[in-house]
Design a protein around this motif. Sequence first.
Motif, PDB file in Angstrom:
ATOM      1  N   ILE A  47       0.765  -1.165   0.069  1.00 41.91           N
ATOM      2  CA  ILE A  47      -0.089  -0.078  -0.002  1.00 41.91           C
ATOM      3  C   ILE A  47       0.840   1.345   0.010  1.00 41.91           C
ATOM      4  N   ILE A  48       1.924   1.392   0.946  1.00 40.81           N
ATOM      5  CA  ILE A  48       2.822   2.323   0.937  1.00 40.81           C
ATOM      6  C   ILE A  48       3.570   2.470  -0.451  1.00 40.81           C
ATOM      7  N   THR A  49       3.953   1.417  -1.024  1.00 36.96           N
ATOM      8  CA  THR A  49       4.669   1.534  -2.330  1.00 36.96           C
ATOM      9  C   THR A  49       3.683   2.110  -3.388  1.00 36.96           C
ATOM     10  N   PHE A  50       2.791   1.521  -3.575  1.00 34.92           N
ATOM     11  CA  PHE A  50       1.764   1.910  -4.755  1.00 34.92           C
ATOM     12  C   PHE A  50       1.350   3.342  -4.510  1.00 34.92           C
ATOM     13  N   GLY A  51       0.981   3.667  -2.975  1.00 33.33           N
ATOM     14  CA  GLY A  51       0.570   4.915  -2.765  1.00 33.33           C
ATOM     15  C   GLY A  51       1.576   6.204  -2.988  1.00 33.33           C
ATOM     16  N   ALA A  52       2.848   5.748  -2.677  1.00 31.81           N
ATOM     17  CA  ALA A  52       3.788   6.731  -3.076  1.00 31.81           C
ATOM     18  C   ALA A  52       4.010   6.858  -4.593  1.00 31.81           C
ATOM     19  N   PHE A  53       3.848   5.827  -5.078  1.00 30.32           N
ATOM     20  CA  PHE A  53       4.014   5.944  -6.652  1.00 30.32           C
ATOM     21  C   PHE A  53       2.866   6.842  -7.193  1.00 30.32           C
ATOM     22  N   GLN A  54       1.450   6.514  -6.717  1.00 34.56           N
ATOM     23  CA  GLN A  54       0.649   7.544  -7.210  1.00 34.56           C
ATOM     24  C   GLN A  54       0.648   8.956  -6.935  1.00 34.56           C
ATOM     25  N   TYR A  55       1.160   9.033  -5.751  1.00 33.74           N
ATOM     26  CA  TYR A  55       1.666  10.546  -5.312  1.00 33.74           C
ATOM     27  C   TYR A  55       2.720  11.118  -6.143  1.00 33.74           C
TER      28      TYR A  55
ATOM     29  N   ILE B 110      11.159  15.080  -7.486  1.00 29.17           N
ATOM     30  CA  ILE B 110      12.494  14.432  -6.994  1.00 29.17           C
ATOM     31  C   ILE B 110      12.520  13.640  -5.748  1.00 29.17           C
ATOM     32  N   VAL B 111      12.059  14.189  -4.703  1.00 29.89           N
ATOM     33  CA  VAL B 111      12.016  13.678  -3.450  1.00 29.89           C
ATOM     34  C   VAL B 111      10.976  12.558  -3.339  1.00 29.89           C
ATOM     35  N   SER B 112       9.692  12.866  -3.851  1.00 31.22           N
ATOM     36  CA  SER B 112       8.839  11.783  -3.934  1.00 31.22           C
ATOM     37  C   SER B 112       9.265  10.512  -4.947  1.00 31.22           C
ATOM     38  N   LEU B 113      10.069  10.695  -5.946  1.00 29.91           N
ATOM     39  CA  LEU B 113      10.642   9.826  -6.550  1.00 29.91           C
ATOM     40  C   LEU B 113      11.637   8.804  -5.968  1.00 29.91           C
ATOM     41  N   ILE B 114      12.361   9.748  -5.126  1.00 24.05           N
ATOM     42  CA  ILE B 114      13.445   8.898  -4.244  1.00 24.05           C
ATOM     43  C   ILE B 114      12.569   8.029  -3.134  1.00 24.05           C
ATOM     44  N   ILE B 115      11.694   8.642  -2.606  1.00 26.31           N
ATOM     45  CA  ILE B 115      10.809   7.873  -1.714  1.00 26.31           C
ATOM     46  C   ILE B 115      10.329   6.747  -2.195  1.00 26.31           C
ATOM     47  N   THR B 116       9.562   6.908  -3.442  1.00 27.56           N
ATOM     48  CA  THR B 116       9.018   5.741  -4.161  1.00 27.56           C
ATOM     49  C   THR B 116      10.047   4.688  -4.502  1.00 27.56           C
ATOM     50  N   LEU B 117      11.179   5.237  -5.047  1.00 21.03           N
ATOM     51  CA  LEU B 117      11.994   3.949  -5.346  1.00 21.03           C
ATOM     52  C   LEU B 117      12.478   3.219  -4.142  1.00 21.03           C
ATOM     53  N   THR B 118      12.710   4.010  -3.000  1.00 18.12           N
ATOM     54  CA  THR B 118      12.878   3.326  -1.717  1.00 18.12           C
ATOM     55  C   THR B 118      12.068   2.419  -1.199  1.00 18.12           C
ATOM     56  N   ALA B 119      10.724   2.845  -1.502  1.00 18.25           N
ATOM     57  CA  ALA B 119       9.700   1.950  -1.006  1.00 18.25           C
ATOM     58  C   ALA B 119       9.541   0.722  -2.017  1.00 18.25           C
ATOM     59  N   ILE B 120       9.927   0.846  -3.188  1.00 15.94           N
ATOM     60  CA  ILE B 120       9.777  -0.504  -4.120  1.00 15.94           C
ATOM     61  C   ILE B 120      10.936  -1.320  -3.848  1.00 15.94           C
ATOM     62  N   ILE B 121      12.236  -0.864  -3.545  1.00 15.11           N
ATOM     63  CA  ILE B 121      13.306  -1.780  -3.041  1.00 15.11           C
ATOM     64  C   ILE B 121      12.992  -2.612  -1.647  1.00 15.11           C
ATOM     65  N   VAL B 122      12.589  -1.694  -0.758  1.00 11.87           N
ATOM     66  CA  VAL B 122      12.039  -2.508   0.397  1.00 11.87           C
ATOM     67  C   VAL B 122      11.155  -3.387   0.469  1.00 11.87           C
ATOM     68  N   PHE B 123      10.202  -3.229  -0.420  1.00 15.49           N
ATOM     69  CA  PHE B 123       8.664  -4.032  -0.724  1.00 15.49           C
ATOM     70  C   PHE B 123       9.597  -5.257  -1.590  1.00 15.49           C
ATOM     71  N   PHE B 124      10.266  -5.182  -2.398  1.00 17.67           N
ATOM     72  CA  PHE B 124      10.701  -6.127  -3.000  1.00 17.67           C
ATOM     73  C   PHE B 124      11.743  -7.038  -2.299  1.00 17.67           C
ATOM     74  N   LEU B 125      12.572  -6.597  -1.511  1.00 19.36           N
ATOM     75  CA  LEU B 125      13.583  -7.434  -0.682  1.00 19.36           C
ATOM     76  C   LEU B 125      12.743  -8.215   0.445  1.00 19.36           C
ATOM     77  N   TYR B 126      11.418  -7.480   1.019  1.00 21.70           N
ATOM     78  CA  TYR B 126      10.832  -8.024   2.284  1.00 21.70           C
ATOM     79  C   TYR B 126      10.072  -9.362   1.488  1.00 21.70           C
ATOM     80  N   GLU B 127       9.256  -9.306   0.103  1.00 20.44           N
ATOM     81  CA  GLU B 127       8.543 -10.000  -0.412  1.00 20.44           C
ATOM     82  C   GLU B 127       9.369 -11.427  -1.021  1.00 20.44           C
ATOM     83  N   LYS B 128      10.621 -11.085  -1.548  1.00 26.73           N
ATOM     84  CA  LYS B 128      11.361 -11.910  -2.138  1.00 26.73           C
ATOM     85  C   LYS B 128      11.555 -13.432  -1.317  1.00 26.73           C
TER      86      LYS B 128
END
Length: 452
Positions: free
Chosen positions: A200-208, A224-242
């Motif tokens: 939810i955080i990852t997709f919400g960050a991407f939409q924002y 740019i700041v929002s993009l950095i947060i979005t990419l960080t959320a994607i990486i954390v989500f991927f590592l956790y789910e992997k």
Amino acid sequence: MKEKLLLFIICSGQFVVMLINSMISMAYPEFLEEFNVNVSQLMWINVWYVLIFTVGMPLTGAVGDRLGHRRTFIGGMLIFSLSGVAQAFAWNFYSLLTFGLFEALAAAFLIPSQMALIHTYFKDRLGWAFSMFGISSSIGAILGPALGGLLISTVDWRSMFWLVVIISLGILLLAIQEIPKDNLHRKHDSFNFIGSLLYIITFGAFQYWLKISIDNGFLDIHSIVSLIITLTAIIVFFLYEKERGNQIIPFSLFKNKAFTCFSVISLLIMTVVQGLFYLLPIYFSNVHLFTPSQTGMLLMIEAVIVTIFAAKIGKLVDKLSLIKATSIGLTILILGVFLLVNINHGSLIIFIIIPLVFLGFGQLFSTPAMNKGALKSIKNENLGIASGVYNTIRFSGGAFAASIFGPFLQNNLNSKDVNQGFNSVFILMCVMLIMAFIFIYLLRKNKEEHSC
């Protein structure tokens, strides 16, 4: 008769969702005046609806796999009915926005359950069943604006929600009585709450990020700041789910080449189709100088074609291979968009109608074939989550359309006349559709490898 009634109930859920979605835009002028908000604030209705809807589908699909798709369909219709009552009583903009989030959640429950139910009970006639599903969407889209305008002008905007509540309650009662009980002899892992939260955080960050980038520009510091947060959320989500067995978005789905290829093809097609939905009203108004009523009549052509020919094309799709049906649909769509490049102000009306006819038939061939192809090789116990992921990818096309074609059109309008600016967009759309044939090739190659 029982089978037709079952499909009618399933498709009615889609009809009522499309009906309110197409009606509510007719009430935007009333919302602006009554709730004293500006257009930018009003657009948050769409942003949050898309966010809850697209984020919700994989989650609600997973819930359906565990609790049963009959239960999630009935639950979705119940939430939808209650949200309609709440929206009818909305006392300010924020209450309307909040209650609308529950409508989006209901839609997120309904679509994966509908597709899973169709796959469960109509395995031998999926093309036909999905065509009926498409017809229900088209009828809702056709009736919504006219019916919404009539209710607003004769009663008020709240009456739209009361009408939808009455229809929804009827569907709910039929579903409880007629949809067979779920077969729950299946084992599933415990629900992944942390993964759900990260998703939810990852997709919400991407939409924002997408929203503020469109508003302020992609190079704006906030973007740019929002993009950095979005990419960080994607990486954390991927590592956790992997490393988890019960993933919110099972990465193993994308090992299925058919699912992956049909998902990407559907994303490219939906991006173009939604782009046309956004831009054609402006195009007809600014280039051809049509009135709103003339534009509305022209834009009904696609939906009318889908409604009239969906059943026959659906049966034809069932006889064709999925790759061939998708290829035919893509080819027709490319021709339709390309024909738009070759018309200009002063062209005969028939030359404007022909591309719209092509676009309607292109969707008739491609949509049921893609829906069928993406989920055909998925096991029954994973249909809900796979349907949710597939539809999340597919409906993301609307967001991509807004972020790609809008700025591209504006940039071209700054250096070219209006007609040339739109033609540049249509050419870009053709290129995107042609790109989809790369994945058709991959599907053919995968089929040949398995036949060897």
